[in-house]
Design an enzyme around this catalytic site. Structure first.
Site, PDB file in Angstrom:
ATOM      1  CE  LYS A 116      -4.355  -1.780   0.867  1.00  0.00           C
ATOM      2  NZ  LYS A 116      -5.743  -1.673   1.233  1.00  0.00           N
ATOM      3  CE  LYS A 198      -5.205  -7.952  -2.063  1.00  0.00           C
ATOM      4  NZ  LYS A 198      -6.165  -8.016  -0.817  1.00  0.00           N
ATOM      5  CE  LYS A 201     -13.313  -4.259  -0.200  1.00  0.00           C
ATOM      6  NZ  LYS A 201     -12.239  -4.159   0.671  1.00  0.00           N
TER       7      LYS A 201
HETATM    8  P1  ATP Z   1      -8.579  -3.343  -0.434  1.00  0.00           P
HETATM    9  O1  ATP Z   1      -7.943  -3.088  -1.998  1.00  0.00           O
HETATM   10  O2  ATP Z   1      -9.334  -2.080  -0.017  1.00  0.00           O
HETATM   11  O3  ATP Z   1      -7.198  -3.460   0.262  1.00  0.00           O
HETATM   12  P2  ATP Z   1      -9.313  -5.767  -0.391  1.00  0.00           P
HETATM   13  O4  ATP Z   1     -10.170  -6.221  -1.752  1.00  0.00           O
HETATM   14  O5  ATP Z   1      -7.831  -6.352  -0.621  1.00  0.00           O
HETATM   15  O6  ATP Z   1      -9.467  -4.349  -0.332  1.00  0.00           O
HETATM   16  P3  ATP Z   1      -9.980  -6.497   2.135  1.00  0.00           P
HETATM   17  O7  ATP Z   1     -11.159  -5.626   2.759  1.00  0.00           O
HETATM   18  O8  ATP Z   1      -8.675  -6.318   2.459  1.00  0.00           O
HETATM   19  O9  ATP Z   1     -10.049  -6.779   0.676  1.00  0.00           O
HETATM   20  O10 ATP Z   1     -10.340  -7.961   2.560  1.00  0.00           O
HETATM   21  C1  ATP Z   1     -11.510  -8.810   2.976  1.00  0.00           C
HETATM   22  C2  ATP Z   1     -11.476 -10.075   3.007  1.00  0.00           C
HETATM   23  O11 ATP Z   1     -11.189 -10.571   1.436  1.00  0.00           O
HETATM   24  C3  ATP Z   1     -10.000 -10.733   3.571  1.00  0.00           C
HETATM   25  O12 ATP Z   1     -10.411 -11.897   4.236  1.00  0.00           O
HETATM   26  C4  ATP Z   1      -9.072 -10.920   2.527  1.00  0.00           C
HETATM   27  O13 ATP Z   1      -7.992 -12.047   2.840  1.00  0.00           O
HETATM   28  C5  ATP Z   1     -10.031 -11.606   1.423  1.00  0.00           C
HETATM   29  N1  ATP Z   1      -9.430 -11.276   0.278  1.00  0.00           N
HETATM   30  C6  ATP Z   1      -9.123 -10.010  -0.566  1.00  0.00           C
HETATM   31  N2  ATP Z   1      -8.832  -9.965  -1.771  1.00  0.00           N
HETATM   32  C7  ATP Z   1      -8.629 -11.355  -1.897  1.00  0.00           C
HETATM   33  C8  ATP Z   1      -8.498 -12.014  -3.351  1.00  0.00           C
HETATM   34  N3  ATP Z   1      -8.097 -11.735  -4.311  1.00  0.00           N
HETATM   35  N4  ATP Z   1      -8.727 -13.595  -3.164  1.00  0.00           N
HETATM   36  C9  ATP Z   1      -9.109 -14.197  -2.041  1.00  0.00           C
HETATM   37  N5  ATP Z   1      -9.527 -13.633  -0.820  1.00  0.00           N
HETATM   38  C10 ATP Z   1      -9.208 -12.132  -0.838  1.00  0.00           C
END
Ligand code: ATP
Ligand code: LTN
Length: 332
Positions: A116, A198, A201
């Site tokens: 980040k 990965k 969002k």
């Molecule tokens: P941001 O982009 O705002 O960091 P994010 O999409 O990475 O958000 P989080 O809110 O950090 O999502 O994660 C919520 C849950 O979803 C966590 O348990 C995280 O491990 C899971 N998660 C996030 N991205 C993935 C992915 N690409 N595959 C599987 N699990 C995921």
């Protein structure tokens, strides 16, 4: 709460529309766990401000994420589902305390911080750095046994265990030591544009992720454009990350094993496979989208639910916080 059942605790940031990665890596598993565990889930809106958010969007996204998780199957009668800032007193107080029991070196090693910081070089704030201490506080306040998340959060849960063990070592048994709980299927869904990353969002490229609310034609279009390779043969292989990702997604929704998928598409090209993945995902998300729109039309009900559950969360977490303050000598 049933005291014989183990307690599960997890959360998600309401930092945008929930993606297929969030759904398959976390939420779908949370929904399944509700019958076998005491479950506590929450929206980590205090974590979300480690990255600059538009205030109106953040508030709206939080309400929408609340409705969306209910639509995905989080059941407020079976599980406690709350919003972090509404129990913010206990979370932020314990987070400050745990900051003082966490080393600079430990926080420097966190990959999410490194990622980040690279994505937002203009805003490498102290909150982004100490984020894992707030996450440790979230978890330890509720004395849970298991933390179900995607693979990317494992490092934070391991740090939480280290902080808890350190605290218990100094002051005696205070925190239960939680276990990370990562199901292999769907644990790391990759970006459709660059499978080395990965699916996230907050990715600026909309084609990189499928959101739970994307309409069918958008879903199909995004899968059609997904980056794969030039071989045009569907099989699992280390040097086919794009196809592996699509096969994982297809497997999560159909329950089919990889060998079965390879067989089904053995004489078909990528076009047919991508279309099948797109249609399967869109059809599976349709009922969630219908339920979401229905829930969102009754804001009063949603507010009632999250206010009541957040008050409960505050009451539960106060017990642990009081014990911690007593042990370290903070006047109460
Ligand atoms: P941001 O982009 O705002 O960091 P994010 O999409 O990475 O958000 P989080 O809110 O950090 O999502 O994660 C919520 C849950 O979803 C966590 O348990 C995280 O491990 C899971 N998660 C996030 N991205 C993935 C992915 N690409 N595959 C599987 N699990 C995921
Ligand atoms: N850091 C997590 C969200 C989160 C969380 C938690 C998950 C904050 N506190 C406690 C599990 C338990 C994330 O970015 N996905």
């Amino acid at each position: 709460m049933n005291s014989k059942k183990k307690t599960v605790f997890s959360g998600i940031q309401p930092s945008g529309v929930i993606t297929l990665g969030n759904y398959l890596g976390a939420i779908k598993n949370w929904v399944k766990m509700q019958d076998d565990y005491n479950c506590i889930f929450f929206l980590a809106n205090m974590h979300a401000i480690t990255v600059r958010q538009d205030p109106k969007n953040l508030e709206e996204n939080t309400l929408k994420a609340y409705a969306l998780l209910l639509a995905c199957g989080i059941n407020s009668e079976k599980s406690l589902f709350f919003i972090q800032s509404l129990a913010g007193e206990t979370h932020s107080q314990l987070a400050w305390i745990l900051n003082c029991y966490t080393q600079f070196g430990e926080l420097s090693r966190m990959t999410q911080f490194k990622d980040k910081s690279q994505q937002h070089p203009e805003n490498i704030n102290a909150g982004l750095f100490t984020y894992p201490c707030l996450m440790a506080a979230d978890i330890l306040l509720y004395q849970p046994d298991l933390i179900p998340t995607g693979k990317d959060q494992k490092q934070h849960v391991e740090l939480t265990r280290n902080i808890a063990e350190r605290f218990n070592g100094i002051y005696g048994e205070t925190f239960k030591i939680p276990e990370p709980f990562i199901l292999s299927e769907g644990a790391s869904i990759r970006s459709l544009v660059d499978p080395s990353k990965k699916m996230s969002k907050s990715d600026k490229n909309e084609n990189a992720c499928i959101t739970i609310l994307d309409p069918k034609d958008t879903i199909i279009k995004k899968f059609k454009r997904a980056v794969t390779d030039s071989e045009a043969k569907v099989y699992l292989s280390d040097d086919k990350p794009g196809i592996n990702n699509l096969m994982t997604i297809y497997s999560c929704f159909t329950g089919m094993g990889f060998a079965q998928i390879e067989k089904e598409f053995s004489d078909k090209g990528y076009g047919a496979f991508k279309l099948a993945v797109g249609e399967t995902v869109a059809d599976a998300l349709q009922p969630i989208q219908d339920k979401y729109h229905k829930l969102l039309s009754d804001e009063t009900f949603l507010k009632f639910l999250y206010t009541e559950s957040s008050q409960k969360a505050k009451d539960i977490s106060q017990f642990t916080l009081d014990e911690v303050k007593r042990k370290i000598g903070l006047c109460m």
